[in-house]
Motif scaffolding. Structure first.
Motif, PDB file in Angstrom:
ATOM      1  N   ALA A   1      22.661 -41.473  21.972  1.00 22.14           N
ATOM      2  CA  ALA A   1      21.656 -40.657  21.294  1.00 22.14           C
ATOM      3  C   ALA A   1      20.918 -39.764  22.285  1.00 22.14           C
ATOM      4  CB  ALA A   1      20.676 -41.552  20.548  1.00 22.14           C
TER       5      ALA A   1
ATOM      6  N   LEU B   1      25.275 -41.973  14.136  1.00 18.80           N
ATOM      7  CA  LEU B   1      25.412 -42.134  15.581  1.00 18.80           C
ATOM      8  C   LEU B   1      26.596 -43.026  15.916  1.00 18.80           C
ATOM      9  CD1 LEU B   1      23.955 -41.545  18.344  1.00 18.80           C
ATOM     10  CD2 LEU B   1      22.814 -43.754  18.007  1.00 18.80           C
TER      11      LEU B   1
ATOM     12  N   VAL C   1      25.020 -35.847  14.366  1.00 19.18           N
ATOM     13  CA  VAL C   1      23.721 -35.920  15.024  1.00 19.18           C
ATOM     14  C   VAL C   1      23.481 -34.655  15.839  1.00 19.18           C
ATOM     15  CG1 VAL C   1      22.295 -37.218  16.653  1.00 19.18           C
ATOM     16  CG2 VAL C   1      23.812 -38.433  15.066  1.00 19.18           C
TER      17      VAL C   1
ATOM     18  N   THR D   1      15.314 -37.874  20.005  1.00 18.45           N
ATOM     19  CA  THR D   1      16.534 -38.688  20.019  1.00 18.45           C
ATOM     20  C   THR D   1      16.678 -39.492  18.725  1.00 18.45           C
ATOM     21  OG1 THR D   1      15.436 -40.555  21.112  1.00 18.45           O
ATOM     22  CG2 THR D   1      16.478 -38.901  22.526  1.00 18.45           C
ATOM     23  N   ASN D   2      17.905 -39.633  18.286  1.00 13.38           N
ATOM     24  CA  ASN D   2      18.186 -40.368  17.046  1.00 13.38           C
ATOM     25  C   ASN D   2      18.273 -41.864  17.339  1.00 13.38           C
ATOM     26  OD1 ASN D   2      18.891 -40.933  14.366  1.00 13.38           O
ATOM     27  ND2 ASN D   2      21.071 -40.676  14.797  1.00 13.38           N
TER      28      ASN D   2
ATOM     29  N   TYR E   1      15.587 -44.006  16.235  1.00  9.46           N
ATOM     30  CA  TYR E   1      14.608 -44.708  15.408  1.00  9.46           C
ATOM     31  C   TYR E   1      15.210 -45.964  14.773  1.00  9.46           C
ATOM     32  CZ  TYR E   1      10.586 -45.324  12.335  1.00  9.46           C
ATOM     33  OH  TYR E   1       9.465 -45.829  11.713  1.00  9.46           O
TER      34      TYR E   1
ATOM     35  N   THR F   1      15.255 -36.739  10.640  1.00 13.03           N
ATOM     36  CA  THR F   1      16.672 -36.820  10.995  1.00 13.03           C
ATOM     37  C   THR F   1      17.499 -37.491   9.900  1.00 13.03           C
ATOM     38  OG1 THR F   1      16.210 -36.875  13.367  1.00 13.03           O
ATOM     39  CG2 THR F   1      18.330 -37.755  12.659  1.00 13.03           C
ATOM     40  N   GLY F   2      17.036 -38.618   9.369  1.00 10.53           N
ATOM     41  CA  GLY F   2      17.828 -39.381   8.429  1.00 10.53           C
ATOM     42  C   GLY F   2      18.243 -38.594   7.200  1.00 10.53           C
TER      43      GLY F   2
ATOM     44  N   SER G   1      19.740 -43.851   9.765  1.00 12.75           N
ATOM     45  CA  SER G   1      20.201 -42.745  10.613  1.00 12.75           C
ATOM     46  C   SER G   1      21.105 -43.206  11.750  1.00 12.75           C
ATOM     47  CB  SER G   1      19.006 -41.982  11.179  1.00 12.75           C
ATOM     48  OG  SER G   1      18.161 -42.846  11.917  1.00 12.75           O
TER      49      SER G   1
ATOM     50  N   HIS H   1      20.419 -31.822  15.495  1.00 13.36           N
ATOM     51  CA  HIS H   1      19.618 -31.317  16.623  1.00 13.36           C
ATOM     52  C   HIS H   1      19.724 -29.800  16.715  1.00 13.36           C
ATOM     53  CE1 HIS H   1      18.566 -35.209  18.042  1.00 13.36           C
ATOM     54  NE2 HIS H   1      19.715 -35.518  18.609  1.00 13.36           N
TER      55      HIS H   1
ATOM     56  N   LEU I   1      20.675 -35.811   8.008  1.00  9.56           N
ATOM     57  CA  LEU I   1      22.035 -36.315   8.176  1.00  9.56           C
ATOM     58  C   LEU I   1      22.701 -36.531   6.827  1.00  9.56           C
ATOM     59  CD1 LEU I   1      21.438 -38.867  11.065  1.00  9.56           C
ATOM     60  CD2 LEU I   1      22.972 -36.888  11.171  1.00  9.56           C
TER      61      LEU I   1
END
Length: 297
Positions: A87, A37, A44, A61-62, A64, A16-17, A33, A48, A20
């Motif tokens: 998130a 959000l 975000v 889900t973001n 982390y 994800t990071g 990340s 997805h 983004l």
């Protein structure tokens, strides 16, 4: 959920990071990340959606980086639950709008620093993870505890999520500095013991993530010999890190050989070793997940 050679492959999303950052979302340290959000959650949702479009069966889900380690103690205390719930809702909205069944995994990160079993503090981690679990419970289909470097972290997660009644997937990060050696966690504990613990905790799956692709197949075989759980792999795409490194401490270069075709070749070997859950971690993007789609057919 015993696995077998006939078990269908479940396709996870990727990192994800970095995705983004690639699409222009707000992104910097220490928030990583979590910054998108907080400041621009529409990015975000875009990430997805890109993984759903690539064929992922599960989006994560973001959350982390929604921990004090990244966003600071004061911001977590004031708004951590709110941001974790956001998130969860963003992932849920994208999954529910998909033209096929897409599950949402609730990401539960290592609280005291990734890759650092020496910094694990269960007493400190407990209240932080409890906030994430409470905030995410309405939105997720299963829990995905990620980048666990020690068995004690897994035991804590198992305790905290049990009251939710939602399935648990435990994902461990491996000592990836010694390919070919007996597969071990970064704590030095064995994959065999991790698989046995996962089974004892009632987990539905054991996975291995945020480690080099070369060490994954041996870990899959060890886990398969020690349990009848589903087994998954989502490797990272950067070179091995120093033993005292922290994941996400800096942006590492991406290995040139881990383009979508190169990553898919590793994933094919993991599948052949017994993995029935495949995806990607840091540096693995939608194009890689699209390349894995054929393995999940």
């Amino acid at each position: 959920m015993p696995q077998s050679a006939a078990s269908p492959v479940i396709l996870l999303d990727g990192g994800t990071g970095r995705e983004l950052m690639r699409i222009g979302a707000p992104f910097q340290q220490p928030e990583w990340s979590a910054l998108a959000l907080i400041e621009a959650p529409e990015y975000v949702s875009r990430v997805h959606q890109s993984y759903v479009d690539a064929g992922a069966d599960v989006i994560t889900t973001n959350t982390y980086a929604v921990v004090p380690f990244h966003i600071g103690e004061e911001r977590f205390a004031a708004r951590g639950a709110e941001w974790a719930a956001l998130a969860g809702s963003l992932a849920r909205e994208v999954a529910d709008a998909a033209p096929r069944k897409v599950a949402v995994a609730g990401s539960l990160p290592p609280v005291c620093g990734s890759y650092r079993p020496d910094l694990v503090d269960i007493a400190r981690a407990r209240p932080i993870l409890a906030v994430l679990v409470a905030a995410l419970t309405p939105y997720v289909d299963h829990w995905q505890a990620e980048t666990l470097s020690s068995l004690s972290e897994a035991e804590l997660v198992g305790e905290l999520v049990a009251p939710t009644g939602k399935p648990l997937w435990l994902s461990f990060t491996l000592d990836d500095g010694h390919p070919g050696a007996e597969p071990r966690l970064r704590s030095g504990e064995s994959v065999t013991d991790a698989a046995r613990l996962a089974q004892r905790l009632g987990a539905r799956a054991i996975l291995f993530n945020c480690s080099q692709p070369e060490v994954m197949a041996d870990a899959v075989r060890a886990a398969r010999a020690a349990s009848d759980l589903r087994i998954g792999v989502y490797a990272n795409a950067f070179p091995p890190q120093d033993p005292d490194a922290e994941a996400n401490a800096q942006l590492c270069d991406i290995r040139a050989d881990l383009d979508p075709a190169g990553y898919a070749a590793f994933a094919r070997a993991w599948r052949d070793a017994g993995a029935t859950i495949l995806g990607g971690c840091c540096g693995i993007g939608p194009e890689h997940i699209a390349a894995l789609r054929a393995l999940a057919a």
